[in-house]
Design a protein around this motif. Structure first.
Motif, PDB file in Angstrom:
ATOM      1  N   TYR A 199      34.094  42.540  31.327  1.00  0.00           N
ATOM      2  CA  TYR A 199      34.342  42.111  32.873  1.00  0.00           C
ATOM      3  C   TYR A 199      33.018  41.881  33.341  1.00  0.00           C
ATOM      4  O   TYR A 199      32.086  43.040  33.641  1.00  0.00           O
ATOM      5  N   ARG A 213      39.417  35.748  37.535  1.00  0.00           N
ATOM      6  CA  ARG A 213      40.244  36.241  38.525  1.00  0.00           C
ATOM      7  C   ARG A 213      39.454  36.441  39.808  1.00  0.00           C
ATOM      8  O   ARG A 213      38.193  36.600  39.455  1.00  0.00           O
ATOM      9  N   ILE A 223      38.679  39.179  42.992  1.00  0.00           N
ATOM     10  CA  ILE A 223      39.013  40.415  43.382  1.00  0.00           C
ATOM     11  C   ILE A 223      38.528  40.621  44.974  1.00  0.00           C
ATOM     12  O   ILE A 223      37.985  39.600  45.642  1.00  0.00           O
ATOM     13  N   GLU A 268      43.864  46.729  36.394  1.00  0.00           N
ATOM     14  CA  GLU A 268      45.131  46.024  36.885  1.00  0.00           C
ATOM     15  C   GLU A 268      45.084  46.461  38.309  1.00  0.00           C
ATOM     16  O   GLU A 268      45.446  45.734  39.192  1.00  0.00           O
ATOM     17  N   LEU A 291      42.750  44.394  40.354  1.00  0.00           N
ATOM     18  CA  LEU A 291      43.268  42.882  40.436  1.00  0.00           C
ATOM     19  C   LEU A 291      44.427  42.942  41.271  1.00  0.00           C
ATOM     20  O   LEU A 291      44.628  41.705  42.075  1.00  0.00           O
TER      21      LEU A 291
END
Length: 448
Positions: free
Chosen positions: A373, A395, A397, A427, A430
């Motif tokens: 990541y 994604r 955050i 998870e 996120l």
């Protein structure tokens, strides 16, 4: 979890980062006293001077990570502790001390982290400063096959030696004591090393002292790993006008970088496959998992040869540690020692085929996963380290100014300034709509 920090040290002399410690501190130092404008008085009339050229008869860490220096009837605790009489500090014992070590044996909790002091034919054992019941004992009873009137002794941890062992020195002979093997004692002659009047293990390295001089050595073979003997007063005790950190103590920038309790932010955190945990700040690193060996910052090249400057991000994968500096990726293998991988540094875009990515704010991997990541701003980019390519869509955050991140068996940590935010896993990060209650890095990780 705990961390290390106290003082500057700037020497790497051998090919595989053979460096030396510089003036260790007490385990609960805040660091502020390490950078005072003037050194304190070191010698009082009529009291032995720790900085004389006599050296020490024995040295050892105690169960709290405080180094003890023994000479004659006296002992000094910590790199700038006052002179104390052994008989007033250690119950039932008077000086001089022949040898000392702190035992490491997690399989035997009644022995683990005990400090052993040897004098003549007897040995004393202490824990938390108290004499252990049943001691003193004869050396021949506690360590069968080991002679009396020793010169030095040092513990050797499993992984650094084949098993947890103790290396005893007397005259020109070396006795390697391994109670789990048969025979338990193996006799060696390490002629290249010469006589050791004291010995100590510190931060996975082994040192033999002869008077005021010391050399580093391999605890399995006795191979000398120093290019020449060095002066103890420049590395192990704080003495007026000596030591490679002397000038740095006057520099306020260095004070902030190396004072673990300064609340200055860290550029990177990571843990490797050997459960070592590192924090990076201003060209130095701090070991979070070895508080029992004291608090101490190190230059990057002490462990990662040729690595210099500020680390922007770091992570581990399959016994390799990756560093990101600007747009470049550098990789080191992480087995017994860290060795740079040929062909690096490489650009981030080339290593993971991510067009346009020239820097990252943080990077992390989680245990037993090939997912990498990368955090840039509030964007989370996923890379498959097996294919070395981006995996899935980016994604977002809730954190927008991340300094670093680390994922280990305890969860995922996001670091921002002096604070950290803990999540159970990626998870949970996120899915978060708001940040959890922040914790203080200095108090939680650095024991401030």
């Amino acid at each position: 979890m705990r961390v290390l920090v106290t003082l500057c040290y700037l020497l790497c002399l051998l090919y595989y980062s053979t460096c030396y410690p510089l003036i260790k501190g007490r385990h609960n130092d805040t660091g502020s006293n390490l950078f005072s404008p003037a050194d304190p008085a070191y010698n009082v009339t009529g009291v032995p001077d720790r900085c004389s050229d006599q050296g020490f008869g024995a040295m050892a860490l105690d169960d709290k990570g405080v180094m003890h220096y023994f000479r004659g009837d006296h002992v000094w605790m910590g790199f700038q502790g006052s002179t104390q009489l052994i008989k007033e500090t250690w119950e039932g014992l008077t000086g001089p001390i022949d040898a000392a070590f702190r035992i490491h044996n997690q399989n035997h909790p009644l022995e683990h982290q005990r400090i052993y002091l040897f004098k003549g034919s007897r040995v004393w054992s202490y824990y938390e400063g108290k004499l252990v019941a049943g001691f003193p004992r004869l050396i021949s009873e506690e360590f069968p096959g080991i002679p009396d009137d020793l010169d030095a002794a040092v513990e050797c941890h499993k992984g650094e030696c084949r098993r947890d062992s103790i290396v005893f020195f007397k005259d020109d002979l070396v006795y390697i004591y391994t109670p789990e093997e048969e025979p338990a004692v193996k006799q060696r002659t390490w002629s290249a090393l010469g006589r050791c009047t004291a010995a100590v293990r510190w931060m996975e390295r082994y040192y033999c002292f002869n008077g005021i001089k010391f050399t580093r050595f391999n605890p399995v073979t006795g191979e000398v790993q120093s290019p020449r003997p060095l002066d103890t007063r420049d590395y192990f005790v704080r003495c007026p006008g000596r030591g490679h950190g002397h000038a740095a103590r006057q520099n306020t920038t260095h004070m902030s970088i190396m004072n673990r309790c300064s609340n200055r932010s860290f550029e990177a955190f990571t843990s490797d496959d050997n459960s070592r945990i590192y924090a990076f700040r201003g060209g130095y690193y701090f070991r979070l998992d070895s508080n029992k060996d004291g608090w101490h910052p190190w230059p990057l090249s002490h462990t990662w040869r040729t690595l210099e400057g500020v680390v922007d991000a770091a992570f581990s994968f399959r016994n390799h540690i990756y560093f990101i500096q600007g747009s470049q990726v550098i990789i080191y293998s992480a087995y017994r020692i860290y060795i740079p991988i040929a062909g690096y540094p490489k650009p981030i875009q080339e290593e993971w085929k991510i067009p346009g990515m020239t820097s990252v704010d943080a990077a992390f991997t989680c245990p037993h996963s090939s997912d990498l990541y990368l955090i840039t701003g509030n964007r989370l980019v996923l890379v498959d380290l097996n294919s070395r390519q981006r995996s899935g869509a980016d994604r977002t955050i809730i954190h927008t100014e991340v300094d670093s991140a680390m994922c280990n068996p305890h969860g995922l940590y996001i670091f921002q300034g002096p604070s950290y935010y803990h999540y159970k896993n990626v998870e949970e990060l996120l899915a978060a709509q708001e940040a959890p209650e922040p914790g203080n890095i200095a108090s939680y990780f650095l024991d401030c």
